[in-house]
Design a protein around this motif. Structure first.
Motif, PDB file in Angstrom:
ATOM      1  N   ASN A 380       0.718  -0.971  -0.074  1.00 57.73           N
ATOM      2  CA  ASN A 380       0.178   0.026   0.062  1.00 57.73           C
ATOM      3  C   ASN A 380       0.876   1.151   0.060  1.00 57.73           C
ATOM      4  N   VAL A 390     -11.882   6.262  -7.811  1.00 54.64           N
ATOM      5  CA  VAL A 390     -12.619   5.633  -6.715  1.00 54.64           C
ATOM      6  C   VAL A 390     -14.203   5.801  -7.119  1.00 54.64           C
ATOM      7  N   THR A 404     -16.098   6.785   1.851  1.00 50.90           N
ATOM      8  CA  THR A 404     -15.265   5.499   1.369  1.00 50.90           C
ATOM      9  C   THR A 404     -15.862   5.064   0.024  1.00 50.90           C
ATOM     10  N   ARG A 411      -9.186  -1.880  -3.791  1.00 52.44           N
ATOM     11  CA  ARG A 411      -8.499  -1.295  -2.371  1.00 52.44           C
ATOM     12  C   ARG A 411      -9.499  -0.357  -1.881  1.00 52.44           C
ATOM     13  N   VAL A 413     -10.639   3.000  -0.146  1.00 57.05           N
ATOM     14  CA  VAL A 413     -10.000   4.326  -0.229  1.00 57.05           C
ATOM     15  C   VAL A 413     -10.956   5.319   0.901  1.00 57.05           C
ATOM     16  N   LEU A 430      -3.714   9.201  -3.655  1.00 56.23           N
ATOM     17  CA  LEU A 430      -3.395   8.626  -2.279  1.00 56.23           C
ATOM     18  C   LEU A 430      -2.350   9.132  -1.584  1.00 56.23           C
ATOM     19  N   THR A 437      -6.572  -0.365   4.572  1.00 60.75           N
ATOM     20  CA  THR A 437      -7.158   1.059   3.613  1.00 60.75           C
ATOM     21  C   THR A 437      -6.063   1.980   3.493  1.00 60.75           C
ATOM     22  N   MET A 438      -6.431   2.710   2.359  1.00 58.26           N
ATOM     23  CA  MET A 438      -5.685   3.986   1.763  1.00 58.26           C
ATOM     24  C   MET A 438      -6.395   5.224   2.154  1.00 58.26           C
ATOM     25  N   GLY A 440      -6.757   9.277   1.110  1.00 56.41           N
ATOM     26  CA  GLY A 440      -6.566  10.207   0.043  1.00 56.41           C
ATOM     27  C   GLY A 440      -7.067  11.560   0.235  1.00 56.41           C
TER      28      GLY A 440
END
Ligand code: SAH
Ligand code: SF4
Ligand code: F3S
Length: 444
Positions: A380, A390, A404, A411, A413, A430, A437-438, A440
């Protein structure tokens, strides 16, 4: 104006069960029920259960136990147990004896008969126990919309499983493989898109087997993916689960050339040690699995790769376990779902000799999680700075100002934004990585 009665469904287990809960909800809506946010306030509660591991079983039974106290306050409440747990041989009667506050106990093959069973159960004081044998043909199911899922929807394409992995209860509780006709799947997806759904997840215990039981239709899973690719307004297609043994080159090529199928391969390997794979009856040695990984990465170098792993399978030695650790280091999965072997009554592995002691299983699981979590985080971290697209699903559970969603590679985000973004594709840069999780920020 009379108030409509309310219903709540508690769902355990896999996405197939989630999808079955949507079917149950559709029936309940037809019967005049409205959704209740909590089980405690509902007039009717269904516990849609799972039995893949003992812990799953205990969670469902624990919930049934809790509902007993609620029903003591409100004796008119209707409580039903559905799903895989009561479908295990002999279990339904046993559960009905232990939990007489249940109005209905029904198995997985009764789904389409729910309205009738509900009516019968409502008219009698004793628990109605009904476990139907497997049907010859899949009935067509309606579907409701469980609140909270608007953008992304599950679509079952195949029920049951013809594999006989020696540890697994699924073939016993879900029956043999039965594919839905492609036309029916297409119609369902088109209807969902009409309601604003942009992503579908195709479900089956082994989606690669799609169509095999309908030879006259001449369609494969890859063929189904190609048909769905043509649905206007559908942006993304996911699928789960695919068995590594049946993952064909045709499928890899179809996915690689598709604009909609996600760049995410979930390829459950279970173990890195050949003697274990053999005793599990997985149907591939590790060399063949590694070859599949190589071919997937050749076709889609940036694809996300995830897996399932079992530790402490009967007879697993420290060396066998180290093979699994080495495999995880070698493949560098983006994420793994890791489990301790849980003996399931009636499956071959439950009576294998050399069961591994619980303490050893726990210790191995902890070591495996440590290695995998480090790799997940490292992978990640490599993505920080990138802009990804996204599909926004909704606000995060704890912080409404955080949205989210998922990137193309699946993934999760999280980024700052408002509800107007729900259902759209948003470019997100990101900025930070966690293990699962990421984080961003919206990129313009
Ligand atoms: N059809 C899917 C698996 C569904 S079960 C497939 O073949 O990939 C999801 C995961 O649960 C399995 O991949 C396996 O890792 C795990 N599992 C199944 N039975 C188990 C058991 N008895 N003990 C521990 N883990 C189990
Ligand atoms: Fe279980 Fe194996 Fe079938 Fe998956 S393929 S559901 S692990 S028997
Ligand atoms: Fe559990 Fe049944 Fe799914 S046993 S994992 S809910 S098929």
């Amino acid at each position: 104006m009379t108030l409509r009665p309310s219903a709540h469904i508690v769902t355990y287990g896999c996405q197939m069960n989630e999808n079955d809960s949507e079917v149950l909800l559709a029936y309940l809506e037809e019967m005049g029920y409205q959704w209740s946010e909590t089980a405690e306030d509902a007039d009717l509660v269904l516990v849609n259960s799972c039995c893949i591991r003992r812990s799953a079983e205990e969670r469902a039974l624990g919930r049934v136990g809790e509902l007993k106290r609620v029903k003591e306050q409100r004796p008119d409440m209707f409580i039903g147990l559905t799903g895989c747990l009561p479908q295990q041989p002999g279990r339904a009667e046993e559960i009905a004896r232990q939990a007489p506050h249940l109005n209905l106990v029904m198995g997985t093959h009764n789904l389409s008969r729910f309205p009738e069973l509900y009516a019968r159960a409502s008219g009698q004081a004793a628990t109605l126990v009904e476990i139907a044998p497997e049907p010859d043909q899949l009935p067509a199911f309606p579907r409701g919309q469980v609140p909270g899922r608007r953008v992304s929807a599950w679509v079952t394409i195949l029920r049951g499983c013809d594999k006989r992995c020696t540890y697994c209860i699924v073939p016993y509780v879900r029956g043999r493989e039965m594919s839905r006709p492609a036309g029916e799947i297409l119609a369902e997806v088109e209807a969902l898109v009409g309601q604003g759904v942009r992503e579908v997840s195709l479900l089956g215990q082994n989606v690669n087997a799609y169509g095999k039981d309908r030879p006259a239709d001449g369609i494969t899973f890859a063929g189904l993916l190609r048909q769905l690719e043509e649905v206007d307004g559908l942006w993304r297609i996911r699928y789960t689960t695919s068995h590594p043994r049946d993952f064909t080159q045709e499928m890899i090529d179809t996915i690689a050339s598709s604009k909609k199928v996600s760049d995410h391969f979930h390829l459950p390997v279970q173990s890195g040690a050949n003697p274990m794979l053999k005793r599990m009856a997985r149907g591939y040695p590790i060399e063949r699995y590694l070859d599949l990984v190589r071919r997937v990465r050749q076709a889609l170098p940036e694809a996300t790769l995830t897996t399932d792993l079992i530790v402490g399978f009967p007879g697993e030695s420290e060396d066998d376990f180290l093979d699994t650790l080495r495999l995880v280091e070698e493949v560098r999965f983006d994420r793994s779902y890791m489990f301790m072997f849980s003996p399931r009554k009636g499956t071959p592995a439950a009576s294998f000799p050399d069961q591994v002691p619980l303490a050893v299983k726990k210790e191995r699981l902890a070591r495996l999680i440590e290695v995998q979590d480090r790799i997940s985080l490292e992978k990640n971290q490599c993505l920080v700075g990138r802009v990804v697209e996204v599909l926004v699903e909704g606000p995060s559970a704890k912080r409404p100002e955080i949205m989210t969603g998922r990137a193309r590679d699946n993934r999760t985000v999280l980024f700052g934004g408002d509800r107007s973004l729900i259902g759209s594709l948003v470019p997100v840069r990101l900025t930070a990585a966690h293990t699962w999780t990421m984080l961003g920020e919206q990129a313009s």
